[in-house]
Design a protein around this motif. Structure first.
Motif, PDB file in Angstrom:
ATOM      1  N   ARG A 232       0.849  -1.200   0.000  1.00 55.22           N
ATOM      2  CA  ARG A 232       0.000   0.000   0.000  1.00 55.22           C
ATOM      3  C   ARG A 232       0.880   1.243   0.000  1.00 55.22           C
ATOM      4  O   ARG A 232       1.942   1.275   0.619  1.00 55.22           O
ATOM      5  CB  ARG A 232      -0.898   0.001   1.224  1.00 55.22           C
ATOM      6  CG  ARG A 232      -1.740   1.267   1.386  1.00 55.22           C
ATOM      7  CD  ARG A 232      -2.716   1.144   2.509  1.00 55.22           C
ATOM      8  NE  ARG A 232      -3.747   0.147   2.174  1.00 55.22           N
ATOM      9  CZ  ARG A 232      -4.774  -0.139   2.981  1.00 55.22           C
ATOM     10  NH1 ARG A 232      -4.893   0.448   4.157  1.00 55.22           N
ATOM     11  NH2 ARG A 232      -5.663  -1.043   2.600  1.00 55.22           N
ATOM     12  N   LEU A 233       0.386   2.302  -0.694  1.00 58.54           N
ATOM     13  CA  LEU A 233       1.015   3.617  -0.706  1.00 58.54           C
ATOM     14  C   LEU A 233       0.156   4.539   0.153  1.00 58.54           C
ATOM     15  O   LEU A 233      -1.064   4.657  -0.063  1.00 58.54           O
ATOM     16  CB  LEU A 233       1.098   4.152  -2.147  1.00 58.54           C
ATOM     17  CG  LEU A 233       1.582   5.591  -2.310  1.00 58.54           C
ATOM     18  CD1 LEU A 233       3.023   5.752  -1.847  1.00 58.54           C
ATOM     19  CD2 LEU A 233       1.428   6.043  -3.769  1.00 58.54           C
ATOM     20  N   TYR A 234       0.805   5.226   1.112  1.00 61.48           N
ATOM     21  CA  TYR A 234       0.012   6.045   2.025  1.00 61.48           C
ATOM     22  C   TYR A 234       0.874   7.146   2.635  1.00 61.48           C
ATOM     23  O   TYR A 234       2.110   7.131   2.542  1.00 61.48           O
ATOM     24  CB  TYR A 234      -0.595   5.174   3.125  1.00 61.48           C
ATOM     25  CG  TYR A 234       0.437   4.427   3.953  1.00 61.48           C
ATOM     26  CD1 TYR A 234       0.889   4.929   5.174  1.00 61.48           C
ATOM     27  CD2 TYR A 234       0.961   3.200   3.512  1.00 61.48           C
ATOM     28  CE1 TYR A 234       1.827   4.237   5.924  1.00 61.48           C
ATOM     29  CE2 TYR A 234       1.891   2.512   4.247  1.00 61.48           C
ATOM     30  CZ  TYR A 234       2.326   3.033   5.461  1.00 61.48           C
ATOM     31  OH  TYR A 234       3.260   2.356   6.192  1.00 61.48           O
ATOM     32  N   THR A 235       0.160   8.103   3.269  1.00 57.23           N
ATOM     33  CA  THR A 235       0.814   9.151   4.064  1.00 57.23           C
ATOM     34  C   THR A 235       0.456   8.899   5.522  1.00 57.23           C
ATOM     35  O   THR A 235      -0.217   7.907   5.853  1.00 57.23           O
ATOM     36  CB  THR A 235       0.342  10.545   3.635  1.00 57.23           C
ATOM     37  OG1 THR A 235      -1.048  10.686   3.982  1.00 57.23           O
ATOM     38  CG2 THR A 235       0.536  10.755   2.139  1.00 57.23           C
ATOM     39  N   ARG A 236       0.862   9.793   6.417  1.00 60.34           N
ATOM     40  CA  ARG A 236       0.519   9.619   7.827  1.00 60.34           C
ATOM     41  C   ARG A 236      -0.984   9.799   8.071  1.00 60.34           C
ATOM     42  O   ARG A 236      -1.519   9.333   9.082  1.00 60.34           O
ATOM     43  CB  ARG A 236       1.304  10.614   8.680  1.00 60.34           C
ATOM     44  CG  ARG A 236       2.804  10.362   8.672  1.00 60.34           C
ATOM     45  CD  ARG A 236       3.525  11.288   9.640  1.00 60.34           C
ATOM     46  NE  ARG A 236       4.964  11.131   9.548  1.00 60.34           N
ATOM     47  CZ  ARG A 236       5.661  10.177  10.164  1.00 60.34           C
ATOM     48  NH1 ARG A 236       5.029   9.296  10.915  1.00 60.34           N
ATOM     49  NH2 ARG A 236       6.969  10.115  10.025  1.00 60.34           N
ATOM     50  N   ASN A 237      -1.654  10.456   7.114  1.00 58.18           N
ATOM     51  CA  ASN A 237      -3.065  10.774   7.329  1.00 58.18           C
ATOM     52  C   ASN A 237      -4.014   9.958   6.468  1.00 58.18           C
ATOM     53  O   ASN A 237      -5.181   9.754   6.835  1.00 58.18           O
ATOM     54  CB  ASN A 237      -3.311  12.265   7.056  1.00 58.18           C
ATOM     55  CG  ASN A 237      -2.465  13.148   7.972  1.00 58.18           C
ATOM     56  OD1 ASN A 237      -2.379  12.880   9.167  1.00 58.18           O
ATOM     57  ND2 ASN A 237      -1.850  14.197   7.404  1.00 58.18           N
ATOM     58  N   SER A 238      -3.549   9.482   5.278  1.00 59.37           N
ATOM     59  CA  SER A 238      -4.474   8.784   4.379  1.00 59.37           C
ATOM     60  C   SER A 238      -3.702   7.956   3.363  1.00 59.37           C
ATOM     61  O   SER A 238      -2.483   8.099   3.206  1.00 59.37           O
ATOM     62  CB  SER A 238      -5.358   9.802   3.640  1.00 59.37           C
ATOM     63  OG  SER A 238      -4.557  10.635   2.804  1.00 59.37           O
ATOM     64  N   SER A 239      -4.427   7.089   2.669  1.00 54.01           N
ATOM     65  CA  SER A 239      -3.836   6.337   1.560  1.00 54.01           C
ATOM     66  C   SER A 239      -3.874   7.191   0.300  1.00 54.01           C
ATOM     67  O   SER A 239      -4.660   8.137   0.198  1.00 54.01           O
ATOM     68  CB  SER A 239      -4.600   5.027   1.339  1.00 54.01           C
ATOM     69  OG  SER A 239      -5.952   5.299   1.029  1.00 54.01           O
TER      70      SER A 239
END
Length: 645
Positions: A232-239
């Motif tokens: 999965r590709l994501y940030t600290r807040n959302s994908s």
């Protein structure tokens, strides 16, 4: 006085005549490394070419297998005083190769990271590359000192091989190439560091951090098989959905797009890479508007690889000869059923051919007629086939000459100049007793060259004109073989002469001296010279044995002899019990050849002791304690084996 002069004159003539049978001698003149008797047990310039090949393996690891090449060292003849130097060189070569490979490994990873815009990881790899390169530079300097030490030690053997200069130059040229490689690696690291530092500022500073997870459906798999990679590709807040994710494995790239949940997946075929494991990298590089908000992301995992290791062996003739075939047998295991592997064969790094081989294969190569005498390396390269890994193997073989027994003599033994013309005669035989017929023999006397040919039974004979000389002259007889696998052998004879012109001149001078002396004394006849009183002889009787002893005899001073030579003659005393003592005209090697058939297992020890004694008997060098210790070990082995029999 005249009577005394005539006695002296007669004594000179008789002395010169009687010494003639002892004054004719001959010896074999052939470079030691070309002598068939010394093949494989004498050092030659091929040692330098062997180390040049090791340097090539460092420079071009994709073409050579350094580990297999370094194992050939144990099959070489190494003089005891070179063992420490060469062992040290081997350790330095392996260490340098390890340091350079680690440097390349970190640089390659840093290049991948730069391509993936993972500049932070690239800088970490470049830091490790600098450490490995620093170790490589230190090892390289130590290796240069070892090379100089080897060349200094090597030169004392006075190797007659003309390739010594060529091998020395190639070794030094390759060492400079290694130095250039180290410099290029340093410049590459510095350039990549600058690029990574700049890229980090552009792609990471002020951007939101992104992350990639990575999983595989199997932690180990066969080469060439398929595996699934997902994450999965994501940030600290959302994908992050609908973003391009790339996968990279062994130089092959794949691309996919994340779904609404930021998930991605790949089904890839593992490449045919034959090592313990392989790294799979996934990365995300922001494009378009994302470049202003998101930083790149990267992650990797490792899959253990399964494959079949290939074993290859080489068999060649123990000795090979210029112009004759070299028989080679290649064996491969295991082999795929009903499938032939492609095998390439090299001799001294020269491609000889590519052949299909299933389990075992035999072929032959006719060696060049001008192939250099000495050790050579045959290499075999087996190509990979699906899950069967490639393989490389190397082996030494010795190129030498077949032996020729070439003996010469001169008659008559007494050469009275200018009345007697000596005849040089001899015979050439291919062992054991095959006449070497119709071969040119050239006889050199000063600047004059005489030619003769061996007849049907190998004999030749030719009369020569002796040169004007006072004491002696040298005759060189060289047989020229018609085939490249036989050596050109030279025999040298030193012949002493009785020069009648010289004797006549001495007689005239003595007569003139007597005449002048008589005139000086007023014409009076010279007084008779009183003969010296004879020395008194005493006789002592011991157990009925009468031993005449001269009162005036003085003991001769002892002649100092090298300890190694003394040990050799002690061994000769033991060997003489089996084959008899050496003849007065036999060289050390000729005596060994005559004795070898009777010595059995003791022959090897006596041969090595012979070579060692020969070095200090003729070279003028003094033996070291190590040489004496080695000679004693050969003597004890000879004594033990013979007495056990």
């Amino acid at each position: 006085m005249a009577g005394g002069c005539m006695k002296l004159f007669t004594f000179i003539i008789l002395g010169m005549v009687l010494i003639q049978p002892l004054a004719v001698y001959a010896y074999r003149d052939i470079p030691l490394h070309e002598d068939p008797e010394a093949a494989g047990v004498e050092i030659d310039a091929s040692l330098l070419f062997y180390y040049a090949l090791l340097f090539k393996a460092i420079l071009y690891p994709e073409d050579y297998n350094l580990t297999s090449l370094i194992e050939l060292y144990r099959d070489m003849y190494i003089p005891p005083d070179l063992e420490y130097i060469l062992t040290r060189m081997n350790e330095l070569i392996l260490s340098l190769d390890k340091d350079i490979n680690e440097t390349r490994f970190h640089i390659d990873h840093a290049l991948d990271y730069i391509n993936f815009k993972a500049f932070k990881e690239a800088l970490e790899e470049l830091y490790e590359a600098r450490i490995s390169l620093a170790h490589a530079n230190i090892t390289y300097q130590d290796l240069l000192e070892a090379i100089d030490e080897l060349l200094r030690a090597f030169s004392k053997y006075r190797v007659a091989d003309g390739r010594f200069t060529e091998g020395r130059d190639e070794l030094r040229n390759l060492s400079r190439e290694i130095e250039d490689l180290l410099m290029r690696l340093l410049m590459q690291i510095e350039s990549m560091e600058e690029e990574s530092e700049h890229g980090y500022k552009v792609y990471y500073e002020g951007k939101e951090e992104t992350f990639l997870s990575i999983y595989v459906n199997s932690s180990e798999a066969w080469v060439g098989s398929y595996i699934d990679v997902y994450g999965r590709l994501y940030t600290r807040n959302s994908s992050l959905s609908n973003r391009v994710v790339r996968l990279y494995v062994a130089g092959v790239g794949y691309t996919t797009v994340t779904n609404a949940n930021g998930d991605y997946s790949f089904s890839i075929r593992l490449p045919y890479v034959y090592r313990d494991s392989i790294s799979i990298t996934v990365y995300y590089i922001p494009i378009d508007v994302d470049k202003e908000f998101y930083a790149p992301a990267i992650n990797k995992t490792v899959v253990q690889l399964l494959y079949v290791k290939t074993s290859v062996s080489i068999e060649v003739d123990e000795k090979a000869y210029p112009g004759l075939p070299l028989n080679v047998t290649i064996s491969i295991s295991p082999s795929p059923e009903n499938v032939s592997r492609r095998v390439s064969i090299y001799i001294d790094d020269v491609f000889m051919g590519r052949f299909p081989v299933r389990d075992s294969f035999s072929t032959s190569f006719t060696l060049p007629s001008d192939m250099v005498i000495g050790r050579h390396i045959i290499g075999v390269d087996v190509e990979a086939y699906k899950e069967y890994a490639p393989a490389k193997a190397y082996m030494f073989f010795t190129v030498t000459y077949m032996d020729i027994d070439f003996e010469i003599d001169v008659s008559p033994k007494v050469v009275i100049y200018p009345i007697v013309k000596p005849t040089v005669h001899g015979r050439a035989v291919i062992p054991p007793d095959e006449p070497y017929a119709d071969r040119l023999v050239q006889i050199y006397v000063d600047s004059t060259v005489y030619e003769a040919y061996t007849n049907g039974i190998g004999y030749f004979s030719i009369s020569i004109d002796p040169p004007f000389t006072i004491v002696s002259f040298t005759v060189r007889a060289t047989i020229h073989p018609g085939e490249p696998w036989y050596p050109k052998v030279t025999r040298v004879i030193q012949i002493y002469t009785v020069n009648l012109y010289l004797l006549l001149l001495i007689g005239l001078l003595l007569t003139a001296s007597i005449y002048v002396l008589g005139r000086v004394l007023g014409g009076r006849p010279p007084e008779a010279v009183e003969e010296a009183p004879r020395r008194e002889r005493r006789v002592r009787i011991v157990e009925d044995i009468v031993i005449p002893t001269l009162i005036s005899r003085r003991p001769r001073p002892p002649v100092e002899r090298d300890p190694v030579v003394d040990i050799y003659y002690s061994a000769v005393n033991i060997v003489s019990d089996k084959v008899g003592p050496p003849r007065y005209d036999e060289t050390l090697r000729e005596y060994f050849r005559r004795a070898s058939s009777e010595l059995g297992d003791a022959g090897d020890a006596f041969w090595r002791l012979t070579l060692l004694a020969e070095r200090f008997l003729y070279s003028g060098y003094e033996s070291t304690e190590e040489d004496v210790s080695l000679a004693r070990s050969y003597y004890e082995e000879l004594r033990r084996v013979l007495y056990e029999e």
